[in-house]
Design an enzyme around this catalytic site. Structure first.
Site, PDB file in Angstrom:
ATOM      1  N   HIS A   1      25.396 -55.710  66.190  1.00 48.51           N
ATOM      2  CA  HIS A   1      26.093 -54.881  67.190  1.00 48.51           C
ATOM      3  C   HIS A   1      27.285 -55.598  67.823  1.00 48.51           C
ATOM      4  O   HIS A   1      27.586 -55.364  68.990  1.00 48.51           O
ATOM      5  CB  HIS A   1      25.131 -54.423  68.298  1.00 48.51           C
ATOM      6  CG  HIS A   1      24.038 -53.524  67.824  1.00 48.51           C
ATOM      7  ND1 HIS A   1      23.100 -53.004  68.686  1.00 48.51           N
ATOM      8  CD2 HIS A   1      23.718 -53.048  66.595  1.00 48.51           C
ATOM      9  CE1 HIS A   1      22.260 -52.244  67.997  1.00 48.51           C
ATOM     10  NE2 HIS A   1      22.620 -52.258  66.721  1.00 48.51           N
TER      11      HIS A   1
ATOM     12  N   GLU B   1      21.582 -43.052  63.662  1.00 53.55           N
ATOM     13  CA  GLU B   1      20.439 -43.952  63.873  1.00 53.55           C
ATOM     14  C   GLU B   1      20.606 -44.774  65.132  1.00 53.55           C
ATOM     15  O   GLU B   1      19.640 -44.982  65.886  1.00 53.55           O
ATOM     16  CB  GLU B   1      20.290 -44.876  62.662  1.00 53.55           C
ATOM     17  CG  GLU B   1      19.041 -45.766  62.712  1.00 53.55           C
ATOM     18  CD  GLU B   1      19.203 -47.046  63.531  1.00 53.55           C
ATOM     19  OE1 GLU B   1      18.194 -47.662  63.897  1.00 53.55           O
ATOM     20  OE2 GLU B   1      20.361 -47.442  63.811  1.00 53.55           O
TER      21      GLU B   1
ATOM     22  N   ASP C   1      24.725 -54.053  59.591  1.00 49.74           N
ATOM     23  CA  ASP C   1      23.906 -53.038  60.257  1.00 49.74           C
ATOM     24  C   ASP C   1      24.647 -51.702  60.248  1.00 49.74           C
ATOM     25  O   ASP C   1      25.430 -51.428  61.139  1.00 49.74           O
ATOM     26  CB  ASP C   1      23.607 -53.471  61.687  1.00 49.74           C
ATOM     27  CG  ASP C   1      22.664 -52.518  62.407  1.00 49.74           C
ATOM     28  OD1 ASP C   1      22.010 -51.697  61.743  1.00 49.74           O
ATOM     29  OD2 ASP C   1      22.598 -52.595  63.642  1.00 49.74           O
TER      30      ASP C   1
END
Length: 528
Positions: A491, A393, A359
């Protein structure tokens, strides 16, 4: 006899349905024409000659009326963004798209089996191993942008440049949580983005464990001065993430000193997951962090037995003024319609844990790979294929929002906006948002991916960075892949290159390249 010859329409582009309409009008006119021979006409009295001339004039008007009425009745379903000009039918488009079969196979062969095999994986590994995580406003993110600017130029792409934006700058600092009752136990935490700090000595307080916002409100009188621990069940990321997003606000409303949220994930190995949260104007800001599934459930069990739980929480988080940053842009300029843009993208920033490989390193690098593959094959589409690597983002798409505002005046030039930001695991298809006509075109394009057995078109093609265009009616697409494991690592410290699979990234790159190239090269634009 009044005659209408094909030569009289030679100055028009009478092709396809247009020529058929002309032919039908000519037939009607011929059937209805007042017929006289030149010889008999010359012997008619002047008053009859005038009548014949009037008939000829009326017949010309009849022809024009018939032409106007019949031309729109062409068979098929016309597809075009513009009402003027020649419109092809969907059957025409299906044939055109099928004609890209050989090119699609070349792209697939190069990406999956050829000399570009594993290239996106190897590029990504070098990048994340060199730079590490890339938090908004951090030095690492600055280094990452400079790295990519240089890499894209070395790759021979066109118009490589940086577009300046402002992004949030939040620093985690040192943080810890310790259970001191009913026993000593170190709790793994990750502060949530934008959280305020605790006092230097920390916060020591009793814990109130709740399973939902409803339970918190029902037990509001018990919450005063406590640390709220949310032990909410995981339903789906989209539904459960609300606890991370507004858990601190709801806890503050009932007088809590801090909030700890069970990680928004279906699986855990004592691994907290960070992410953004939002404060609310007029509501006191309290420190907030995520804790592991294991620790949240441990405290829930203690609470169910009537044990008093006391924690000491320390967080040094700090928010600084917005920082300067850049969206990174590269292109293959279109050969026929260079002003029209097919945009492919991923985001370059990440959280400050792990490596940000999944990510969204993977999405950014398969988007880069799409341009590299076309360059290797010498393919230059009719429209410009533009790569954008977004910044900021993770803080809510702030880099993309500013890019959108800067380019909004040219909104109609965007043919489609595409974003890969849900992992690059085994692809399952394309998620798409747009009109039914556009969706039908996407289904035909995805048939070109039959050699790798990835042909499905799903709904909900939006993404954080591309939703600004989609809300204004521009078609949008996202890479759809097997996300079974995505939220295991999302995350967290687990988001590293170990998660990535080179063979799966090859497939993602092939899909992304075929779809973006065909859209950029078709004669017709994607209907809105």
């Amino acid at each position: 006899m009044l005659k209408i010859a094909d030569s009289e329409f030679s100055h028009l582009d009478c092709t396809g349905d247009f020529r058929r309409a002309v032919a039908r009008c000519s037939s009607i006119l011929t059937a209805c024409t007042f017929v006289t021979s030149e010889k008999s006409s010359s012997s008619l009295p002047p008053n009859l000659l005038m009548s014949e001339n009037r008939v000829e004039e009326k017949m010309k008007l009849l022809f024009l009326l018939a032409f106007v009425l019949l031309f729109p009745q062409s068979k098929g379903n016309p597809l075009s963004r513009d009402d003027d000009g020649y419109q092809r039918t969907f059957e025409d488009l299906k044939k055109e798209i099928a004609g890209y079969s050989d090119i699609a196979k070349k792209i697939i062969d190069l990406a999956v089996y050829g000399r570009a095999q594993n290239r996106s994986y190897e590029r990504l590994a070098l990048f994340v191993d060199t730079i590490g995580p890339r938090l908004s406003g951090s030095k690492n993110l600055d280094l990452a942008i400079k790295y990519m600017y240089k890499a894209l130029r070395m790759d021979g792409l066109e118009n490589v440049h940086l577009e300046p934006v402002k992004i949030p700058h939040w620093v985690r600092g040192k943080e810890s949580a310790m259970m001191v009752e009913p026993r000593n136990h170190s709790i793994a935490i990750l502060g949530l983005g934008g959280s305020v700090a605790t006092p230097p000595e920390g916060i020591t307080a009793e814990v109130l464990v709740v399973a939902s916002f409803d339970e918190l409100h029902q037990r509001a009188e018990e919450a005063q001065g406590k640390i709220i621990v949310y032990n909410q069940p995981y339903v789906s990321y989209g539904e459960t993430v609300q606890y991370r997003g507004r858990g601190a606000v709801e806890a503050a409303k009932v007088g809590a000193k801090a909030s700890l949220i069970k990680t928004v994930a279906p699986f855990s190995i004592n691994s907290p997951h960070t992410g953004m949260q939002s404060y609310q104007p007029g509501v006191h800001k309290i420190p907030t962090a995520c804790i592991s599934v294991e620790d949240a459930e441990l405290m829930a069990r203690f609470s169910s037995r009537g044990n008093k739980i006391v924690l000491t929480l320390k967080m040094e988080a700090k928010t600084y003024p917005d920082a300067d940053s850049f969206n990174t842009v590269a292109e293959i300029v279109g050969r026929k319609y260079p002003e029209q843009v097919v945009l492919v993208s991923g985001h370059l920033d990440s959280w400050d844990v792990g490596q940000g490989a999944m990510d969204d390193g993977g999405g950014a690098f398969v988007s880069w790979e799409a341009l590299s593959l076309l360059k290797d094959l010498g393919l230059r589409p009719k429209r410009t294929l533009r790569l954008v690597l977004w910044t900021g983002e993770e803080q809510g798409g702030v880099g993309a929002e500013q890019y959108y505002k800067m380019h909004k005046l040219n909104l109609s030039n965007f043919d489609i906006v595409m974003e890969s930001d849900e992992g690059t695991f085994k692809p399952t298809g394309l998620a798409f948002t747009g009109s039914d006509k556009a969706r039908n075109i996407m289904k035909e394009i995805m048939k070109l991916l039959q050699p790798i057995n990835v042909t499905s078109v799903f709904g909900n093609g939006g993404g954080t960075d591309i939703n600004y265009w989609i809300r204004d009616g521009i078609p949008g697409a996202s890479l759809q892949d097997d996300v079974t494991r995505y939220f295991w690592f999302h995350h967290s410290q687990g988001d590293t290159m170990t998660v990535q699979d080179p063979a799966q990234m090859n497939l993602c790159a092939a899909l992304w390249t075929v779809v973006s190239y065909v859209i950029a090269d078709m004669e017709e634009r994607v209907p809105v």
